[in-house]
Design a protein around this motif. Sequence first.
Motif, PDB file in Angstrom:
ATOM      1  N   ASP A  54       4.171   3.776  -1.758  1.00  0.00           N
ATOM      2  CA  ASP A  54       4.423   4.420  -3.061  1.00  0.00           C
ATOM      3  C   ASP A  54       4.876   3.414  -4.116  1.00  0.00           C
ATOM      4  O   ASP A  54       4.507   3.520  -5.279  1.00  0.00           O
ATOM      5  CB  ASP A  54       5.485   5.511  -2.914  1.00  0.00           C
ATOM      6  CG  ASP A  54       4.898   6.782  -2.340  1.00  0.00           C
ATOM      7  OD1 ASP A  54       3.813   7.172  -2.783  1.00  0.00           O
ATOM      8  OD2 ASP A  54       5.514   7.366  -1.437  1.00  0.00           O
ATOM      9  N   THR A  55       5.693   2.446  -3.702  1.00  0.00           N
ATOM     10  CA  THR A  55       6.147   1.457  -4.675  1.00  0.00           C
ATOM     11  C   THR A  55       4.964   0.680  -5.232  1.00  0.00           C
ATOM     12  O   THR A  55       4.834   0.508  -6.452  1.00  0.00           O
ATOM     13  CB  THR A  55       7.153   0.464  -4.035  1.00  0.00           C
ATOM     14  OG1 THR A  55       8.245   1.215  -3.539  1.00  0.00           O
ATOM     15  CG2 THR A  55       7.654  -0.557  -5.031  1.00  0.00           C
TER      16      THR A  55
ATOM     17  N   ARG B 208      -0.756   3.744   2.313  1.00  0.00           N
ATOM     18  CA  ARG B 208       0.288   4.515   2.977  1.00  0.00           C
ATOM     19  C   ARG B 208       0.959   5.494   1.997  1.00  0.00           C
ATOM     20  O   ARG B 208       1.653   6.424   2.412  1.00  0.00           O
ATOM     21  CB  ARG B 208       1.345   3.546   3.522  1.00  0.00           C
ATOM     22  CG  ARG B 208       2.386   4.236   4.359  1.00  0.00           C
ATOM     23  CD  ARG B 208       3.621   3.393   4.493  1.00  0.00           C
ATOM     24  NE  ARG B 208       3.440   2.317   5.442  1.00  0.00           N
ATOM     25  CZ  ARG B 208       4.473   1.662   5.981  1.00  0.00           C
ATOM     26  NH1 ARG B 208       5.702   1.972   5.660  1.00  0.00           N
ATOM     27  NH2 ARG B 208       4.258   0.670   6.817  1.00  0.00           N
TER      28      ARG B 208
ATOM     29  N   GLY C 285       0.804  -1.219   0.000  1.00  0.00           N
ATOM     30  CA  GLY C 285       0.000   0.000   0.000  1.00  0.00           C
ATOM     31  C   GLY C 285       0.832   1.260   0.000  1.00  0.00           C
ATOM     32  O   GLY C 285       0.322   2.356   0.224  1.00  0.00           O
TER      33      GLY C 285
ATOM     34  N   ARG D  68      -3.345  -4.449   3.069  1.00  0.00           N
ATOM     35  CA  ARG D  68      -3.757  -5.126   4.313  1.00  0.00           C
ATOM     36  C   ARG D  68      -4.528  -4.219   5.261  1.00  0.00           C
ATOM     37  O   ARG D  68      -5.263  -4.702   6.112  1.00  0.00           O
ATOM     38  CB  ARG D  68      -2.541  -5.741   5.003  1.00  0.00           C
ATOM     39  CG  ARG D  68      -1.521  -4.751   5.506  1.00  0.00           C
ATOM     40  CD  ARG D  68      -0.369  -5.467   6.191  1.00  0.00           C
ATOM     41  NE  ARG D  68       0.692  -4.540   6.545  1.00  0.00           N
ATOM     42  CZ  ARG D  68       1.829  -4.890   7.124  1.00  0.00           C
ATOM     43  NH1 ARG D  68       2.058  -6.151   7.399  1.00  0.00           N
ATOM     44  NH2 ARG D  68       2.743  -3.997   7.425  1.00  0.00           N
ATOM     45  N   LYS D  69      -4.324  -2.899   5.135  1.00  0.00           N
ATOM     46  CA  LYS D  69      -5.050  -1.984   6.026  1.00  0.00           C
ATOM     47  C   LYS D  69      -6.273  -1.405   5.310  1.00  0.00           C
ATOM     48  O   LYS D  69      -6.537  -1.746   4.152  1.00  0.00           O
ATOM     49  CB  LYS D  69      -4.133  -0.853   6.460  1.00  0.00           C
ATOM     50  CG  LYS D  69      -3.039  -1.333   7.389  1.00  0.00           C
ATOM     51  CD  LYS D  69      -2.402  -0.195   8.151  1.00  0.00           C
ATOM     52  CE  LYS D  69      -1.368  -0.731   9.125  1.00  0.00           C
ATOM     53  NZ  LYS D  69      -0.127   0.003   9.086  1.00  0.00           N
TER      54      LYS D  69
ATOM     55  N   GLU E  71       2.985   2.836  -7.556  1.00  0.00           N
ATOM     56  CA  GLU E  71       3.725   3.057  -8.797  1.00  0.00           C
ATOM     57  C   GLU E  71       3.669   1.806  -9.685  1.00  0.00           C
ATOM     58  O   GLU E  71       3.457   1.899 -10.896  1.00  0.00           O
ATOM     59  CB  GLU E  71       5.177   3.379  -8.444  1.00  0.00           C
ATOM     60  CG  GLU E  71       5.851   4.307  -9.419  1.00  0.00           C
ATOM     61  CD  GLU E  71       7.192   4.788  -8.877  1.00  0.00           C
ATOM     62  OE1 GLU E  71       7.318   5.993  -8.656  1.00  0.00           O
ATOM     63  OE2 GLU E  71       8.097   3.959  -8.667  1.00  0.00           O
TER      64      GLU E  71
HETATM   65  P1  NDP Z   1       6.771   1.314   2.249  1.00  0.00           P
HETATM   66  O1  NDP Z   1       7.457   0.769   3.443  1.00  0.00           O
HETATM   67  O2  NDP Z   1       6.458   2.753   2.183  1.00  0.00           O
HETATM   68  O3  NDP Z   1       5.385   0.558   2.051  1.00  0.00           O
HETATM   69  C1  NDP Z   1       5.294  -0.811   2.179  1.00  0.00           C
HETATM   70  C2  NDP Z   1       3.841  -1.200   1.992  1.00  0.00           C
HETATM   71  O4  NDP Z   1       3.781  -2.604   2.019  1.00  0.00           O
HETATM   72  C3  NDP Z   1       2.928  -0.677   3.092  1.00  0.00           C
HETATM   73  O5  NDP Z   1       1.670  -0.362   2.570  1.00  0.00           O
HETATM   74  C4  NDP Z   1       2.838  -1.876   4.014  1.00  0.00           C
HETATM   75  O6  NDP Z   1       1.606  -1.952   4.701  1.00  0.00           O
HETATM   76  C5  NDP Z   1       2.881  -3.006   3.025  1.00  0.00           C
HETATM   77  N1  NDP Z   1       3.348  -4.218   3.652  1.00  0.00           N
HETATM   78  C6  NDP Z   1       4.505  -4.415   4.332  1.00  0.00           C
HETATM   79  N2  NDP Z   1       4.592  -5.682   4.752  1.00  0.00           N
HETATM   80  C7  NDP Z   1       3.460  -6.295   4.326  1.00  0.00           C
HETATM   81  C8  NDP Z   1       2.953  -7.602   4.459  1.00  0.00           C
HETATM   82  N3  NDP Z   1       3.633  -8.546   5.102  1.00  0.00           N
HETATM   83  N4  NDP Z   1       1.749  -7.874   3.918  1.00  0.00           N
HETATM   84  C9  NDP Z   1       1.055  -6.933   3.241  1.00  0.00           C
HETATM   85  N5  NDP Z   1       1.476  -5.671   3.098  1.00  0.00           N
HETATM   86  C10 NDP Z   1       2.672  -5.364   3.634  1.00  0.00           C
HETATM   87  O7  NDP Z   1       7.674   0.790   1.030  1.00  0.00           O
HETATM   88  P2  NDP Z   1       7.763   1.357  -0.452  1.00  0.00           P
HETATM   89  O8  NDP Z   1       8.681   0.446  -1.162  1.00  0.00           O
HETATM   90  O9  NDP Z   1       6.421   1.551  -1.018  1.00  0.00           O
HETATM   91  O10 NDP Z   1       8.459   2.761  -0.311  1.00  0.00           O
HETATM   92  C11 NDP Z   1       9.757   2.884   0.323  1.00  0.00           C
HETATM   93  C12 NDP Z   1      10.133   4.356   0.333  1.00  0.00           C
HETATM   94  O11 NDP Z   1      10.424   4.787  -1.010  1.00  0.00           O
HETATM   95  C13 NDP Z   1       9.000   5.246   0.842  1.00  0.00           C
HETATM   96  O12 NDP Z   1       9.567   6.298   1.564  1.00  0.00           O
HETATM   97  C14 NDP Z   1       8.364   5.750  -0.418  1.00  0.00           C
HETATM   98  O13 NDP Z   1       7.707   6.988  -0.224  1.00  0.00           O
HETATM   99  C15 NDP Z   1       9.567   5.870  -1.330  1.00  0.00           C
HETATM  100  N6  NDP Z   1       9.164   5.759  -2.737  1.00  0.00           N
HETATM  101  C16 NDP Z   1       8.925   6.892  -3.426  1.00  0.00           C
HETATM  102  C17 NDP Z   1       8.523   6.841  -4.731  1.00  0.00           C
HETATM  103  C18 NDP Z   1       8.273   8.095  -5.450  1.00  0.00           C
HETATM  104  O14 NDP Z   1       8.379   9.139  -4.842  1.00  0.00           O
HETATM  105  N7  NDP Z   1       7.959   8.043  -6.724  1.00  0.00           N
HETATM  106  C19 NDP Z   1       8.327   5.569  -5.432  1.00  0.00           C
HETATM  107  C20 NDP Z   1       8.576   4.426  -4.604  1.00  0.00           C
HETATM  108  C21 NDP Z   1       8.966   4.534  -3.313  1.00  0.00           C
HETATM  109  P3  NDP Z   1       1.263  -1.021   5.969  1.00  0.00           P
HETATM  110  O15 NDP Z   1       0.971   0.321   5.435  1.00  0.00           O
HETATM  111  O16 NDP Z   1       0.085  -1.741   6.520  1.00  0.00           O
HETATM  112  O17 NDP Z   1       2.456  -1.082   6.857  1.00  0.00           O
END
Ligand code: NDP
Length: 312
Positions: free
Chosen positions: A156-157, A182, A154, A177-178, A160
Motif C-alpha cells: 500500500d505504501t 500486495r 508492491g 519483485r513479484k 500510495e
Molecule cells: P508492506 O510490508 O505491506 O509491503 C512491502 C512491499 O515491499 C511488498 O510489496 C514487498 O514485496 C516489497 N518488498 C519488501 N522487501 C523488498 C525488497 N528487498 N525488494 C523489493 N521489494 C521488497 O509495507 P507497506 O509499507 O506498503 O505497508 C505496511 C502496512 O501499512 C500494511 O499493512 C499496509 O496495508 C498499511 N498501509 C496502509 C495504507 C492505507 O491504508 N492507505 C497506506 C500505507 C500503508 P513482497 O510483496 O514481494 O513481499
Amino acid sequence: MNHLNTKCLIIGSGPAGYTAALYTSRANIEPVLYEGHQPGGQLTITTEVENFPGYPEGTTGTQLMDDIRRQAIKFGADVRSGIISKVDFSQRPFKAITDDNTEITADTIIISTGASAKFLGLPDEQKYMGLGVSACATCDGFFYRKKRVAVVGGGDTACEEALYLSNIASDVFLIVRKDHLRASKVMQRRVLDKPNIKVLFNTNTTGLYGEEFLEGIHLVENVGTENEQHFDLPVDGFFLAIGHKPNTDIFKDFIELDETGYIKTKGHTTATNVEGVFAAGDVADPHYRQAITAAGSGCRAALDVERFLSEQ
Ligand code: NDP
C-alpha cells in the motif's frame, strides 16, 4: 555507573520527542531527552521541508529539528546525545540504561524512537540519499516535477507513493519483485488505471548510477529464469517504499506491540499498556507518518504525562 533521576524520560528525538520535551519543560516537568542513533530522526535525511506549517519559505529537515530542539532547551529540557540501550518497565520508577552506562530512573517515559525506512541494501543507496534517493514521496516528491521517477515496492505504501508522485512527475515506474501487487485491491486498481504509472513486475533493482546526482537504476527482470534480462532505466528519483520498521526492539518485553511491531496506544491517548509509559510519533503510527502529526502526538504525550503526574 552514573545515576540520574527524572520525572520524565523522553527516548528518541525527531519532531515527536522534541515537541514532547518542549511541552513538558514548559510545564516544569524538567524532562531528560536522549536523542538516540539519529538525532533529529528521519527528517534529517530528507532535503527541504515545505509542508511544516509556519515555514512559508520552506526549511530543511535538519534546520526544522534544530529549531524545535533549541525551543525545548530554551525552556529547560535536558537534551543529551546518547542511546538508551536497555529498559526495565516492570516497576516504577522505570529504569533505563544508556550506552555510556548511566542508569536513569524515571516516573514517566515517553517513547518517541520513530521508525526507520527499510532499504534494499544496495551499496549506492546512501551515496545518493537526498541526491535522487528518498524514502518519502510526500517529503521529496515536489522536487521531481515533470521528471521520471521510480518507486520500489508492491504494498500500500508503494502504491500510495506512486499515485502521489504520478500527479507531480511525468512518468512513474513501480518496481515490483513479484508478479503481483500486495497492496489492497482498491489501491492496485488506482495504480493500474493511472496512465503515467507503469508497473514493472518480476523486476529487481540491482544498482544505481549517476555522476553527482542519481541518473538511473540497474534492473533485472525474471531473475534466475531463462528469460532473465538486465536493463537500465533512466530516472531522476528513486523512492523506497518497501516498508518501515518501528524502532521498538528494546521495549518489546514490556510494551504491547501490534503484529508489525508498532506500539499500541489506548484510544485517543498516547498511553501504552504500561501505566506511566507513553508513545508518540511514528513508533506508534504506521498510518500518517508526517512531521506535523508526529509533533502533534509529542504534544499529546506531554499533556498525558502532565495529567498522569498530577494524578499520582
Ligand atoms: P508492506 O510490508 O505491506 O509491503 C512491502 C512491499 O515491499 C511488498 O510489496 C514487498 O514485496 C516489497 N518488498 C519488501 N522487501 C523488498 C525488497 N528487498 N525488494 C523489493 N521489494 C521488497 O509495507 P507497506 O509499507 O506498503 O505497508 C505496511 C502496512 O501499512 C500494511 O499493512 C499496509 O496495508 C498499511 N498501509 C496502509 C495504507 C492505507 O491504508 N492507505 C497506506 C500505507 C500503508 P513482497 O510483496 O514481494 O513481499
